[in-house]
Scaffold this active site. Sequence first.
Site, PDB file in Angstrom:
ATOM      1  N   HIS A  75       0.840  -1.198   0.000  1.00  0.00           N
ATOM      2  CA  HIS A  75       0.000   0.000   0.000  1.00  0.00           C
ATOM      3  C   HIS A  75       0.877   1.250   0.000  1.00  0.00           C
ATOM      4  CE1 HIS A  75      -4.215  -1.546   1.249  1.00  0.00           C
ATOM      5  NE2 HIS A  75      -3.604  -2.368   0.429  1.00  0.00           N
ATOM      6  N   TYR A 204      -9.260   5.663   7.225  1.00  0.00           N
ATOM      7  CA  TYR A 204      -9.447   5.972   8.645  1.00  0.00           C
ATOM      8  C   TYR A 204     -10.434   7.126   8.696  1.00  0.00           C
ATOM      9  CZ  TYR A 204      -5.220   3.263   9.856  1.00  0.00           C
ATOM     10  OH  TYR A 204      -4.294   2.266  10.050  1.00  0.00           O
ATOM     11  N   PRO A 296      -5.123   0.000  18.587  1.00  0.00           N
ATOM     12  CA  PRO A 296      -4.855  -0.456  17.209  1.00  0.00           C
ATOM     13  C   PRO A 296      -4.799   0.652  16.158  1.00  0.00           C
ATOM     14  CG  PRO A 296      -7.085  -1.019  17.868  1.00  0.00           C
ATOM     15  CD  PRO A 296      -6.426  -0.475  19.081  1.00  0.00           C
ATOM     16  N   LYS A 300       0.270  -0.427  15.207  1.00  0.00           N
ATOM     17  CA  LYS A 300       1.661  -0.515  15.677  1.00  0.00           C
ATOM     18  C   LYS A 300       1.968  -1.746  16.534  1.00  0.00           C
ATOM     19  CE  LYS A 300       3.222   2.945  13.528  1.00  0.00           C
ATOM     20  NZ  LYS A 300       3.722   2.519  12.217  1.00  0.00           N
ATOM     21  N   TYR A 388       3.734   6.360  10.276  1.00  0.00           N
ATOM     22  CA  TYR A 388       2.878   5.258   9.819  1.00  0.00           C
ATOM     23  C   TYR A 388       3.693   4.152   9.159  1.00  0.00           C
ATOM     24  CZ  TYR A 388      -1.359   2.961   8.207  1.00  0.00           C
ATOM     25  OH  TYR A 388      -2.377   2.040   8.013  1.00  0.00           O
TER      26      TYR A 388
HETATM   27  C1  PHB Z   1      -6.513  -4.312  10.297  1.00  0.00           C
HETATM   28  O1  PHB Z   1      -6.460  -4.550   9.084  1.00  0.00           O
HETATM   29  O2  PHB Z   1      -6.957  -5.142  11.102  1.00  0.00           O
HETATM   30  C2  PHB Z   1      -6.038  -3.003  10.812  1.00  0.00           C
HETATM   31  C3  PHB Z   1      -5.493  -2.101   9.919  1.00  0.00           C
HETATM   32  C4  PHB Z   1      -5.053  -0.877  10.365  1.00  0.00           C
HETATM   33  C5  PHB Z   1      -5.164  -0.546  11.699  1.00  0.00           C
HETATM   34  C6  PHB Z   1      -5.703  -1.457  12.597  1.00  0.00           C
HETATM   35  C7  PHB Z   1      -6.135  -2.686  12.150  1.00  0.00           C
HETATM   36  O3  PHB Z   1      -4.748   0.663  12.127  1.00  0.00           O
END
Ligand code: PHB
Length: 393
Positions: A75, A204, A296, A300, A388
Amino acid sequence: MGSIRTQVCIIGSGPSGLLLGQLLQNAGIDNIILDRVDEDYILGRVRAGVLETGTCGLMKQAGADGRMKKEGLIHHGFDLAFGGNSHNINLLKLTRGQSVMVYGQTELTRDLFDKRRQTGGQSIYSVSAVEPRDFDNIKPFVTFKKDGQNHRIDCDFIAGCDGFHGVSRQAVPESALKTYERVYPFGWLGVLADVPPVQDELIYANHERGFALCSMRSPTRSRYYIQCNSDDKVESWTDDAFWDELRRRLPVHLAEAMKTGPSFEKSIAPLRSFVSEPMRFGSLFTVGDAAHIVPPTGAKGLNLAASDVHYLFEGLRDYYLENSKITLDAYSERALMRVWKAVRFSWWMTTMLHRFPSSTGFDQKIQTADLNYIAQSELAQASLAENYVGLPY
Ligand code: PHB
Ligand code: APR
């Protein structure tokens, strides 16, 4: 009592224990992994799925990156959605060439299990009463029970890779530990469904009804989350209620494009930041979730476990192969320096993207200003992107 001898006894067969075990194995350093559950149980856990470049590099170093290279999704960016619009964070451009790999933790764990089997690494599953002993001494050992029999492993070092609820951190006298904690007043309700992701990059979303995240596991499998109340019960969320709520929190064009279908996994996770210092007590080291937890937001958790493993492996390698204690002695300090930066980043992402029940009008204005600043400033985006993709080791 059965008695065994090894160089490093690893408690816990999650990603931390397996990755450390494999790096040691490849370097010819003898190790045994113990876990209180079995492989199938470990592979049944659904966790996050965004890997930093450093984590991918460690999988390569472990010799376990074959399938990840084929099936992992690279990505180059992600979207931040708020106020009805989405804004792309172009990781590739902002970090001059870096990206992340979307590959589920379950798959990474499976690859490490396979590699350990191929290379003849010793693991003992379904053990109970695991106890790290005498680790303030130069002759530590670990005792445990298996099939009703008592066993003992004598070793040089113990790696506590046994997660947040493990025994390693708990075996340390409380007076030798300092802990720092923040519990967030909400949870994440997550579902897995075999529907194509709403778009090919993650989203997000900040919304007045609460945070939402659109993630994925493959081009045909989506992982979606919504912020929920801490005391919500999974049973009270039907699939329809989940999809309706997720759609409400996304910009209209995305909500309309989203494919929905039956979920095959649904769970609620609490959000907390937690750090226990130091990460070494004599010959016992804490690694990954045994030493720290992050919310989450920003994915990280696994990546921090991997950087701990990197520092500990370097220390053990220098100890055994270079006859030097210097790197091992620096483990706790080096690991914690990076841990705190990720704790800060995931706390900040969480604060910026969620709705807090106690939020005042002032807090709300600051949150919006933070989001607008990122949307409008390339320098602010660069800082977000740098964190990130993962800070250097
Ligand atoms: C996930 O794909 O489970 C996932 C992706 C990004 C995050 C948290 C969880 O920040
Ligand atoms: N004895 C033996 N094994 C134990 C004990 C015990 N008393 N307690 C826990 N374990 C085992 C668990 O069964 C589990 O398999 O330790 C393992 C710890 O694995 P994880 O919890 O996955 O922790 P870690 O390997 O550090 O991985 C960190 O996982 O939780 C996510 O977000 C986190 O992605 C991060 C990563």
